[in-house]
Design an enzyme around this catalytic site. Structure first.
Site, mmCIF file in Angstrom:
data_model
loop_
_atom_site.group_PDB
_atom_site.id
_atom_site.type_symbol
_atom_site.label_atom_id
_atom_site.label_comp_id
_atom_site.label_asym_id
_atom_site.label_seq_id
_atom_site.Cartn_x
_atom_site.Cartn_y
_atom_site.Cartn_z
ATOM 1 N N TYR A 74 64.731 33.972 46.963
ATOM 2 C CA TYR A 74 64.416 32.847 47.858
ATOM 3 C C TYR A 74 63.539 31.791 47.204
ATOM 4 C CZ TYR A 74 65.182 36.851 51.027
ATOM 5 O OH TYR A 74 65.648 37.974 51.642
ATOM 6 N N TYR A 92 59.120 43.328 52.898
ATOM 7 C CA TYR A 92 60.313 42.944 52.115
ATOM 8 C C TYR A 92 60.035 43.016 50.608
ATOM 9 C CZ TYR A 92 61.458 41.358 56.775
ATOM 10 O OH TYR A 92 61.660 41.315 58.122
ATOM 11 N N PRO A 136 58.185 42.318 65.473
ATOM 12 C CA PRO A 136 57.546 41.742 64.283
ATOM 13 C C PRO A 136 57.655 42.690 63.083
ATOM 14 C CG PRO A 136 55.877 42.645 65.756
ATOM 15 C CD PRO A 136 57.193 42.824 66.447
ATOM 16 N N GLY A 137 57.944 42.129 61.949
ATOM 17 C CA GLY A 137 57.985 42.910 60.710
ATOM 18 C C GLY A 137 56.929 42.397 59.765
ATOM 19 N N ARG A 138 57.230 41.216 59.180
ATOM 20 C CA ARG A 138 56.357 40.622 58.164
ATOM 21 C C ARG A 138 54.916 40.455 58.666
ATOM 22 N NH1 ARG A 138 58.799 37.015 54.405
ATOM 23 N NH2 ARG A 138 60.402 36.794 55.978
ATOM 24 N N CYS A 168 67.000 41.283 32.125
ATOM 25 C CA CYS A 168 67.764 40.327 31.321
ATOM 26 C C CYS A 168 68.455 39.278 32.183
ATOM 27 C CB CYS A 168 68.773 41.076 30.477
ATOM 28 S SG CYS A 168 67.945 42.296 29.465
#
Ligand code: LLP
Length: 431
Positions: free
Chosen positions: A317, A374, A275-277, A345
């Protein structure tokens, strides 16, 4: 919002610290993580799997700050790394090598050798050529590399197309129909010690059904391997568990754990997860300051000092991050919806369009929530903007865990060759 980020008398706090106070010391923009929130997320994951006691290998790609990794190491987590750099970070943070997994579709020979040097638990191999390369490297060293085959189960995880990985059209893993024959090959190859199978179908998955279908396919493969008397001791079920950004109803962790239990009930196996998020997303904020509020025809545009290079998810995303004012306004008439943008810009440098927000004026501070995963790791120096600091809060303490860079440091990364003037003269006359 969570118990770790709360308003007290109209001021947003991280644990016991007023965020405005940190902003005064550190300047804006900056990332902020709550140590207690990180710990609570980790504990929650472990508690859901209390019976299995799996290896919880934090996906370093989600947040690779050494202080964050060290905290997870202290808590007993392992690491899932996808590059030599992430491996170096995990080791530097004190992650025990026997709790490190190495994922990734394009590990170079140098990276495979680094994994063997470190003596990590498992290398997740994603193709036949990678298996052959690893076999040659390990055999030459007189070692046997512990290998799991990452399977592509051909399952649609029903998430954003750019972060789906489990379909046959994706570059990841070994097609599930070919997994058994490659596993057999792995058993025969010198320098390879097959230990298991791995799967990861995608990220920010909020439905349980894709996991069910992928895990069922994995269980079928485990059975088939055992019928063939091939050795398998571990399944690595990847990461991907979604969190709430807006109004998603993320899958219930207990239901996910029950699913794993149900599907693998009859198999004696060790489990690993990546697991990351889930572990770090909700534990972090990006704090920014309003530079201007611009009325442009009908539109109201809030311009921040943070930009797409600092938090890339909205631009890349179309991701939605909630925005909280650091100080609640006493005005009760809500202003009209606004676009929230950065100074880069590009039109893509937009955090939100037509967002209903509380009253905000130039100089006010805002926080993007769920920015612990992230966020900082995907930032860049586009537009020659400096990478922003990261801050860790614990109770009443805070520390800068990555300092703001300086323009001298940024410029020093480039080099102008001594023959540049000559090249310029030649270029001026070249046809
Ligand atoms: N394991 C593997 C093999 C992975 O590729 C990933 C994520 C993870 C574990 C961790 O997944 P998680 O639990 O964090 O969902 N930049 C994107 C996310 C990319 C995820 C890539 N792989 C975003 O901002 O949404």
């Amino acid at each position: 919002m969570s118990e770790f980020f709360t308003y007290e008398e109209g001021e947003l706090f991280a644990e016991k610290l007023a965020i405005a106070r940190i902003a005064r010391t550190v300047g804006t923009p900056f990332y902020l993580y709550s140590a207690a929130a990180l710990g609570a997320r980790y504990r929650r994951f472990c508690e859901a799997f209390a019976a299995e006691r799996p290896l919880v290998a934090f996906a370093v790609k989600a947040n690779s700050n050494l202080a964050v990794l060290s905290l997870f190491a202290e808590l007993g987590a392992g690491a899932d790394v996808t590059s030599e750099g992430e491996l170096a970070r995990a080791l530097a943070a004190g992650m025990p090598p026997d709790r490190i997994l190495f994922s990734g579709v394009g590990k170079t020979k140098r990276e495979l050798a680094a994994a063997l040097d470190a003596g990590i638990l498992q290398i997740n191999v994603e193709s036949a050529p990678e298996l052959e390369a690893l076999s040659a490297i390990a055999e030459e060293r007189g070692e046997a590399a512990p290998v799991a085959l990452r399977v592509n189960p051909d399952i649609d995880p029903r998430t954003h197309a750019k972060i789906a990985t489990g379909g046959r059209e994706h570059k990841f893993g070994i097609p599930w129909r070919e997994a058994i024959s490659l596993y057999r090959r792995a058993v025969e190859l010198p320098g390879i010690r097959p230990v298991g199978l791995a799967v990861h179908i995608g990220s920010q998955v909020v439905e349980i059904d894709p996991f069910r279908r992928a895990f069922e396919r994995m269980a079928e493969l485990v059975k088939a391997l055992r019928q063939d008397r091939l050795p398998i001791e571990r399944v690595d079920l990847g990461g991907g568990i979604g969190i709430r950004y807006k109004d998603e109803r993320p899958l219930d962790l207990e239901a996910y754990a029950a699913l794993v239990r149900e599907i693998f009930l009859r198999e004696r196996l060790d489990f690993a997860f990546e697991p990351g998020r889930f572990l770090c997303g909700p534990a972090g904020l990006l704090v920014a300051r309003v530079v201007y509020v611009k009325e442009s025809g009908e539109r109201r545009i809030i311009i921040l000092d943070a930009a797409m290079n600092d938090l890339m998810r909205p631009a890349l995303y179309g991701a939605w991050h909630e925005m909280l004012p650091i100080r609640l306004s006493s005005l009760d008439a809500p202003p009209p919806p606004a676009d929230v943008v950065g100074p880069v810009c590009e039109t893509g440098d937009t955090f939100a369009e037509g967002r209903r927000l509380p009253p905000l004026a130039a100089g006010d501070l805002v926080a993007f929530t769920a920015a612990g995963a992230y966020g900082a790791v995907m930032s860049s120096t586009y537009n020659s903007r400096l990478l922003v600091p990261e801050v860790l809060v614990s109770g009443e303490r805070f520390a800068v865990i990555r300092a703001r860079r300086t323009y001298e440091e940024l410029l020093r990364l480039d080099a102008v060759p001594s023959w540049l003037s000559e090249a310029a003269r030649q270029a001026a006359t070249a046809s």
